[in-house]
Design a protein around this motif. Structure first.
Motif, PDB file in Angstrom:
ATOM      1  N   THR A 164       0.843  -1.194   0.000  1.00 16.96           N
ATOM      2  CA  THR A 164       0.000   0.000   0.000  1.00 16.96           C
ATOM      3  C   THR A 164       0.878   1.243   0.000  1.00 16.96           C
ATOM      4  O   THR A 164       2.078   1.191   0.253  1.00 16.96           O
ATOM      5  CB  THR A 164      -0.922   0.026   1.241  1.00 16.96           C
ATOM      6  N   GLU A 190      -2.314  -2.633  -3.637  1.00 13.47           N
ATOM      7  CA  GLU A 190      -3.284  -1.554  -3.408  1.00 13.47           C
ATOM      8  C   GLU A 190      -2.529  -0.233  -3.268  1.00 13.47           C
ATOM      9  O   GLU A 190      -2.761   0.544  -2.359  1.00 13.47           O
ATOM     10  CB  GLU A 190      -4.133  -1.850  -2.172  1.00 13.47           C
ATOM     11  N   ALA A 385     -13.116  -3.972  -1.273  1.00 17.57           N
ATOM     12  CA  ALA A 385     -12.321  -3.078  -2.116  1.00 17.57           C
ATOM     13  C   ALA A 385     -12.805  -3.119  -3.565  1.00 17.57           C
ATOM     14  O   ALA A 385     -12.850  -2.084  -4.239  1.00 17.57           O
ATOM     15  CB  ALA A 385     -10.849  -3.462  -2.036  1.00 17.57           C
TER      16      ALA A 385
END
Length: 398
Positions: A164, A190, A385
């Motif tokens: 991330t 992500e 998500a």
């Protein structure tokens, strides 16, 4: 049946000797396994985008990772604990480095040339365990990384690599599976919207060992992930899954390679992606090579793409090479298309709005991959998500 490339004739021509090593062959590469490889970035020429391995990639956006100077220093990471799992940094002289494979392209070699220490994740113990390793503060400076994941014989584990935040990252990940071990590796991208990530995963799978490799890519500006599985031991097994969702301006790319090198090996490759928005782009290339020693091979690869709006593009290229006729089965498939009108009509006839019907179809389309993870908490979070991706942009009608 395909034969191996002919060995080139030696020559002492000065121009030939001055050329980069990968260009010295007198014949073109004929099989996937004959590609040039080196850990030294200087052995690779500049990437123009016309090369077979780069022709679908926006090389200009990745120039700093392909040829630039990379920071190879150790980075901060978080990891959960579990019995039999240890992590730590080792120097470049560690004997395990290079055990699973070596770079076949300049970006991978650039990362290999630049890293200072490798992060080693060691897994032992026959009890099943789950560990999450998170990288969330890599920053936006060009960086190199090298990771080794080793499983002891008969060990079992699920390892989640969670990515991330910001990143301009080129990396190599080596997986070395001991005899009869079982590893599920889940890599989740992500990243922030402007992140750049180029990664090659090399896996060598020992006798009767099983690898399940799952790549879920939802974030990042350009993400190019290339998993390569070498079924080196008799009875070894590899399942490679991927789910990806590209929004406007995103480029998400996967180049998968499975090499059946031993007898009675099995592989399954299934990648599924969805695209929406102007200039959303996905690329999937699947190479399967059944070597001359791989009698009894059972393999199948497939890629499915669902294009949700105009202006999005999906490229899908399956390849299969067979060097022995004594196999159980081998096949491949690829399909890219829009919604099935009958599915939408069925849902709408039961009072579901068109937008919600489309979301249900996409959710079901990708959930086949997410459900392979085997971690209920992570599966639930990824489903949420994906739902957020669908709600962020109104899905246009046909």
């Amino acid at each position: 049946m395909m034969t191996s490339a002919t060995t080139p004739t030696k020559t002492t021509d000065a121009a030939h000797e001055a050329a980069p090593k990968h260009m010295r062959s007198a014949v073109p590469v004929q099989t996937r396994n004959d590609r040039f490889h080196s850990t030294d970035v200087a052995d690779f020429p500049a990437v123009t985008g016309r090369e077979a391995g780069w022709k679908y990639t926006p090389v200009a956006r990745l120039a700093e990772l392909i040829s630039g100077v990379l920071d190879g220093a150790p980075y901060v990471y978080d990891v959960t604990t579990a019995p039999g799992v240890t992590t730590g940094w080792v120097g470049r002289d560690d004997a395990r480095i290079g055990a699973a494979g070596k770079p076949e392209d300049r970006a991978s070699a650039n990362a290999w040339s630049a890293f200072e220490q490798a992060l080693v994740v060691s897994i032992s113990g026959e009890d099943a365990k789950e560990v999450t390793l998170t990288r969330s503060s890599l920053g936006d400076a060009p960086r190199a990384a090298h990771t080794i994941i080793e499983t002891a014989p008969f060990s079992r584990a699920t390892l989640i690599l969670q990515n991330t935040g910001q990143a301009h990252l080129a990396e190599n990940v080596e997986l070395v599976l001991g005899e009869s071990s079982q590893l599920t590796l889940v890599t989740v991208q992500e990243w922030d919207d402007d992140a750049l990530h180029v990664a090659t995963h090399f896996a060598t799978i020992g006798r009767d060992a099983k690898l399940k490799h799952i790549a879920v890519t939802l974030g990042g500006g350009v993400v190019r992930l290339n998993p390569a599985a070498h079924l080196a031991g008799a009875g070894s097994d590899a399942e490679l899954f991927g789910a990806y969702f590209a929004d406007a301006g995103q480029h998400l790319e996967q180049q998968v390679y499975v090499f059946h090198d031993a007898a009675n090996t099995r592989s399954r490759v299934t990648y599924k992606g969805a695209l929406q928005g102007e200039n959303a782009r996905t690329v999937w290339i699947g190479d399967v090579l059944i070597g001359p020693k791989a009698v009894g091979t059972d393999t199948y690869e497939q890629n499915r793409n669902l294009v949700l709006t105009d202006g999005a593009r999906a490229d899908s290229v399956p390849n299969l090479e067979i060097e022995t006729g004594d196999i159980v089965g081998a096949g491949h498939a690829s399909a890219t298309g829009r919604f099935d009108d009958e599915q939408l009509f069925y849902l709408q006839s039961r009072g579901i709005t068109e937008d919600e019907a489309r979301r249900l179809v996409v959710r079901g389309f990708l959930s086949e991959i997410v459900q392979q993870i085997g971690s209920p908490a992570l599966q639930e979070r990824l489903q949420a998500a994906i739902e957020a991706e669908l709600e962020a942009v109104t899905v246009a009608t046909r």
